[in-house]
Design an enzyme around this catalytic site. Structure first.
Site, mmCIF file in Angstrom:
data_model
loop_
_atom_site.group_PDB
_atom_site.id
_atom_site.type_symbol
_atom_site.label_atom_id
_atom_site.label_comp_id
_atom_site.label_asym_id
_atom_site.label_seq_id
_atom_site.Cartn_x
_atom_site.Cartn_y
_atom_site.Cartn_z
ATOM 1 N N TYR A 241 6.909 -0.468 11.754
ATOM 2 C CA TYR A 241 8.008 0.471 11.500
ATOM 3 C C TYR A 241 8.855 0.694 12.751
ATOM 4 O O TYR A 241 10.045 0.419 12.774
ATOM 5 C CB TYR A 241 7.455 1.828 11.030
ATOM 6 C CG TYR A 241 6.908 1.806 9.619
ATOM 7 C CD1 TYR A 241 5.640 1.293 9.347
ATOM 8 C CD2 TYR A 241 7.655 2.284 8.553
ATOM 9 C CE1 TYR A 241 5.130 1.283 8.059
ATOM 10 C CE2 TYR A 241 7.149 2.277 7.256
ATOM 11 C CZ TYR A 241 5.888 1.775 7.019
ATOM 12 O OH TYR A 241 5.393 1.756 5.745
ATOM 13 N N GLU B 20 13.536 4.695 1.565
ATOM 14 C CA GLU B 20 13.196 3.921 0.361
ATOM 15 C C GLU B 20 14.436 3.234 -0.216
ATOM 16 O O GLU B 20 14.366 2.104 -0.706
ATOM 17 C CB GLU B 20 12.514 4.804 -0.685
ATOM 18 C CG GLU B 20 11.268 5.564 -0.200
ATOM 19 C CD GLU B 20 10.257 4.729 0.567
ATOM 20 O OE1 GLU B 20 10.193 3.500 0.349
ATOM 21 O OE2 GLU B 20 9.524 5.297 1.406
HETATM 22 N N1 BES Z 1 6.607 0.465 1.413
HETATM 23 C C1 BES Z 1 6.172 1.603 2.121
HETATM 24 C C2 BES Z 1 4.845 2.132 1.648
HETATM 25 C C3 BES Z 1 3.686 1.155 1.765
HETATM 26 C C4 BES Z 1 3.577 0.250 2.794
HETATM 27 C C5 BES Z 1 2.711 1.175 0.806
HETATM 28 C C6 BES Z 1 2.499 -0.633 2.854
HETATM 29 C C7 BES Z 1 1.635 0.301 0.857
HETATM 30 C C8 BES Z 1 1.529 -0.620 1.879
HETATM 31 C C9 BES Z 1 7.212 2.729 2.061
HETATM 32 O O1 BES Z 1 8.522 2.270 2.097
HETATM 33 C C10 BES Z 1 7.054 3.565 3.297
HETATM 34 O O2 BES Z 1 7.231 3.038 4.355
HETATM 35 N N2 BES Z 1 6.735 4.840 3.132
HETATM 36 C C11 BES Z 1 6.569 5.763 4.227
HETATM 37 C C12 BES Z 1 7.768 6.659 4.376
HETATM 38 C C13 BES Z 1 8.776 6.273 5.375
HETATM 39 C C14 BES Z 1 9.833 7.358 5.529
HETATM 40 C C15 BES Z 1 8.280 5.820 6.699
HETATM 41 C C16 BES Z 1 5.415 6.665 3.893
HETATM 42 O O3 BES Z 1 4.979 6.677 2.756
HETATM 43 O O4 BES Z 1 4.966 7.394 4.777
HETATM 44 ZN ZN ZN Z 2 9.037 1.496 4.016
#
Ligand code: BES
Ligand code: ZN
Length: 637
Positions: free
Chosen positions: A418, A330
Site C-alpha cells: 500500500y 475502493e
Molecule cells: N482489496 C483490498 C482488501 C483486501 C486486500 C482483501 C487483500 C483481501 C486481500 C481493499 O481495497 C483495501 O485495501 N481495503 C483497505 C482499505 C483501504 C482504505 C486501505 C482495508 O480494508 O483496510
Molecule cells: Zn485496496
C-alpha cells in the site's frame, strides 16, 4: 456506451483465441490516426505478454481457460451452504485433454462436458490452496457444468444469524483466494470471465452481486445478475440481507439495512463527486454504476472493491463524512486492480500501491492538498513502523515484489504494498512532473484495461514509456524500490503543517506546558486527533487518560478511527474505565485492522486473560480472515 466493452463475451473469445494462437491481439480501443511506430511498439509489448505462473492456483490457462460463467445457485441459511451449478464457456488449446479448476472444501456432486457426464477427479488438498478439480475434455469442448455444495465453514462466507427483529445476512469475501470456497472456479487474478447468475435467497432478503444489481426486493427471493465485463474470480461477490437502496447521484447509490440507510445516504452523499474527480484524472469509468453496500460490522476489512458494488464496513459511518477516503480508495480500484489487475499475488503492490496513489489524488482534488497531505503523513508514519516490524521478521517481505509461493497470500497485505507502493509512485510523479505522470498513468490504464500485469512487465513498460531518460532512471532507482528491502533514501518527504502543530502540541502537553483544557481538541480534524492519540507515549498514565476523557469525552467519540486509537492507548495505560467500551467494540466489530492492534496491546501489557475472555465471546461473530490472524496472535486452539 461502454468504451472497452461492446460485448464482453466476444471480447473474451477473441482475446482467448488470439492468446491460444500464440499472438495476443489488442482489442481495446485504438485511435485509427495513432502514430504507427508507437502503435507497433505497443503491438510488440502486447505480443510479448506471456502467461505468468500463478503459484496460488491449480488452473493451467495455457491449456484451457474459462471465459464466461453462468451460475445458478441457492443460498441456504439453515445449512449455511450455497449449492448450485456453475456452467462455464471454455476456450481450450487443441492439444488440451483436461481443464483444471480450484476448489476448497467444496463437495462436487456432478460434472458434465457439453452435456455428457464427465469422470472428474479431485487432487490432494494443499495448505491454503485447497484441491484441484481435474475434468477431462476432448477436442472442441465448449461447456463445462459443475454441480456442487459449499462447506458450512467456507472461509469466504460470513453468515450472520437473525436476531429478534433483525433479518439474517450473508456476505462473501473472495480476495485473495477464497472464491474457491464458495464456487469451483479458475481462481487466479490473471484469468478473467464475464458472468450471468440466477440466485435464490430466502424471501425478504435482497441478493446483490458484483454485477448489475436489483434496486428492490424480489417477492420470491429470486434474483438475476449480469456482469458483462470480464473480471477475475477474486472480484466475484455475493451478499444477501434485508437491505434498502438509496440513490445518491446519477450513477451512485448506497445499499444498507433499514437502521443505517439514512445515515449511509448522508455519509456518502459525495460519492458521485469522487467518481467525477476520478474520471477527470485517469479516464472514463468502465463499469457503468458505482454503488456501495454497507455490510454488518463483522466484515473483516474496511472495504472491498467488488466491481459496480464496493462492500464496506459500517465503521466508516462517522456522521460527519470524515472517513470517505476509504470510498475514494475502493473507487480507485475500478482502474487500478479491476481494469489493470495484478497477474499474481506477488504483484499485489500493482493493485494497492497504485490505488493508494489514486485515492490520494482523488482526495486532493475533492478536499484539497492540506487534507491529502495529512493522510499521507499518517500513512508515512504507519509505513515506517511497519517496515521496522517486518524487517525484524523477514526483510524480503519489505520488497514491493513479493515471494508468496507456499504461503497464504494474505501475508502480502501489509503497508509495503500500500504505502511503499504509494511513495514509489509519488517519487515518479515528483521526478517527471505531475503533468507527464498523469498522462502516462491514464495511458497505462487504457492500454492494459481488462488485462493482467506483473511486476517485470510493468518495469519494462515503465522504462520504455516514462523513465526514458538516464537522469530520471537514476533519480528513481526502481530496482531498489521494487526488489530491495526497506525504504530507499530517496523516498519523497511529506509535510503537513497541521500535523506538525499537533506534534508540537503533544510535546507541550506531555511536558506539562499545556493543560488538558487548553488542547485545541474541538478544532482538530479527525486526522489530527488520531495523530495526537496514536503518538501518546506508551507510559502515559491512567490518570492522564482520565483527564483527557473527562475533558473531551474521547472514549465516546463516534469516529471509529479516533475511538480505536483511544482504546489502544487506554489498554496500554491500564485506563480501565474504557475497558467495557473496548469489550463491546471487539464483540461488535470484526475489522481486522482494529482487532489486531487491540488484542496485541493486551498481550504486550500482560493482560492476556482479558484478551482471551473477550476473544472467547467475540470469536463466533468474526470472519475466518480475522480468526485466522487472531488465533495465531492469541495462541488459540
Ligand atoms: N482489496 C483490498 C482488501 C483486501 C486486500 C482483501 C487483500 C483481501 C486481500 C481493499 O481495497 C483495501 O485495501 N481495503 C483497505 C482499505 C483501504 C482504505 C486501505 C482495508 O480494508 O483496510
Ligand atoms: Zn485496496
Amino acid at each position: 456506451m461502454n468504451l472497452y466493452n461492446p460485448s464482453a463475451r466476444t471480447f473474451m473469445l477473441l482475446l482467448a483465441s488470439a492468446f491460444l494462437l500464440g499472438s495476443c491481439g489488442n482489442h481495446s480501443q485504438e485511435g485509427a490516426s495513432a502514430d504507427s511506430s508507437a502503435q507497433s511498439a505497443k503491438a510488440q509489448r502486447i505480443a510479448a505478454m506471456k502467461q505468468v505462473t500463478d503459484q496460488h492456483s491449480f488452473a493451467r490457462p495455457e491449456e484451457a481457460r474459462i471465459i464466461h460463467l453462468d451460475w445458478n445457485a441457492a443460498v441456504n441459511f439453515d445449512t449455511r451452504t450455497i449449492s448450485g451449478t456453475a456452467t462455464y464457456d471454455i476456450q481450450a488449446a487443441e492439444s488440451a485433454d483436461r481443464i483444471l479448476f480450484d476448489t476448497h472444501e467444496l463437495t462436487i456432486d456432478a460434472v458434465t462436458v457439453d452435456g455428457e457426464a464427465a469422470a472428474f477427479s479431485l487432487g490432494e488438498a494443499q495448505p491454503f490452496l485447497g484441491r484441484p478439480l481435474n475434468i477431462p475434455i476432448g477436442p472442441g469442448a465448449q461447456k463445462v457444468a459443475i454441480t456442487y455444495t459449499s462447506d458450512p465453514g467456507a472461509d469466504a462466507l460470513l453468515w450472520v444469524e437473525a436476531q429478534g427483529e433483525k433479518a439474517p445476512f450473508l456476505f462473501t469475501q473472495s480476495q485473495a483466494i477464497l472464491a474457491r470456497t464458495w464456487i469451483p472456479v479458475q481462481d487466479s487474478p490473471g484469468i478473467r470471465f464475464s458472468y450471468d447468475a440466477t440466485v435464490q435467497v430466502p424471501q425478504g432478503l435482497m441478493a446483490l452481486m458484483s454485477a448489475e444489481n436489483p434496486t428492490e426486493m424480489s417477492p420470491d427471493g429470486r434474483y438475476t445478475f449480469t456482469m458483462e465485463q470480464p473480471i477475475p474470480a477474486y472480484l466475484l461477490a455475493l451478499a444477501a440481507g434485508e437491505v434498502e437502496f438509496r440513490s445518491v447521484g446519477e450513477r451512485c447509490a448506497v445499499y444498507a439495512v433499514p437502521e443505517l440507510i439514512e445515515d449511509a445516504a448522508y455519509e456518502f452523499a459525495e460519492m458521485e463527486e469522487l467518481l467525477l474527480a476520478a474520471e477527470s484524472l485517469y479516464g472514463a469509468y468502465a463499469w457503468d454504476r458505482y454503488d456501495l453496500l454497507i455490510l454488518p460490522a463483522a466484515f473483516p476489512f474496511g472495504g472491498m472493491e467488488n466491481p459496480r458494488l464496493t462492500f464496506a464496513t459500517p465503521t466508516i459511518i462517522a456522521g460527519d463524512r470524515s472517513l470517505v477516503a476509504l470510498v475514494a480508495h475502493e473507487l480507485a480500484h475500478s482502474w487500478s486492480g479491476n481494469l489493470v489487475t495484478n497477474a499474481t499475488w506477488d504483484d499485489f503492490w500493482l493493485n494497492e500501491g497504485f490505488t493508494v496513489y489514486f485515492e490520494q489524488r482523488i482526495m486532493e482534488a475533492v478536499y484539497g492538498r492540506e487534507t491529502s497531505e495529512m493522510l499521507a503523513t499518517l500513512s508515512y508514519q504507519g509505513l515506517v513502523d511497519e517496515v521496522d516490524a517486518i524487517s525484524d521478521r523477514n526483510p524480503d517481505d519489505t520488497h514491493l515484489k513479493l515471494h508468496l509461493a507456499g504461503r497464504n497470500p494474505d501475508d502480502g497485505m501489509t503497508a509495503i504494498a500500500y504505502d511503499k507502493g504509494y511513495f514509489f509512485l509519488r517519487l515518479m510523479e515528483e521526478t517527471v512532473g505531475r503533468e507527464r505522470f498523469d498522462a502516462w498513468l491514464a495511458g497505462y490504464f487504457a492500454e492494459y484495461a481488462f488485462k493482467g500485469m506483473d511486476t517485470e512487465r510493468f518495469v519494462d513498460y515503465l522504462n520504455e514509456t516514462l523513465l526514458t531518460s538516464e537522469a530520471d532512471k537514476a533519480a528513481v532507482r526502481l530496482d531498489e524500490w521494487i526488489y530491495g528491502p526497506g525504504l530507499p533514501d530517496n523516498c519523497p518527504s511529506v509535510s503537513s503543517p497541521r500535523i506538525q502543530r499537533v506534534d508540537a502540541t503533544l510535546t507541550a502537553w506531555e511536558a506539562g506546558e499545556l493543560t488538558t483544557a487548553n488542547l485545541p481538541w474541538e478544532d482538530w480534524m479527525y486526522q489530527e486527533r488520531y495523530r495526537f492519540l496514536s503518538n501518546l507515549a506508551d507510559n502515559t498514565s491512567a490518570e492522564r487518560m482520565a483527564e483527557l476523557d473527562a475533558t473531551w469525552a474521547i472514549g465516546s467519540t463516534g469516529n471509529n478511527e479516533v475511538l480505536f486509537a483511544w482504546m489502544e492507548q487506554a489498554i496500554r495505560s491500564g485506563y480501565d474505565t474504557s475497558y467495557p467500551r473496548v469489550e463491546q467494540f471487539l464483540i461488535e466489530v470484526g475489522r481486522r485492522k482494529f482487532l489486531t492492534p487491540l488484542y496485541r496491546a493486551m498481550k504486550e501489557t500482560g493482560q492476556m486473560n482479558m484478551a482471551r475472555d473477550i476473544y472467547a465471546k467475540a470469536r463466533p461473530g468474526y470472519h475466518a480472515v480475522a480468526t485466522g490472524t487472531m488465533d495465531e496472535l492469541l495462541d488459540w486452539e
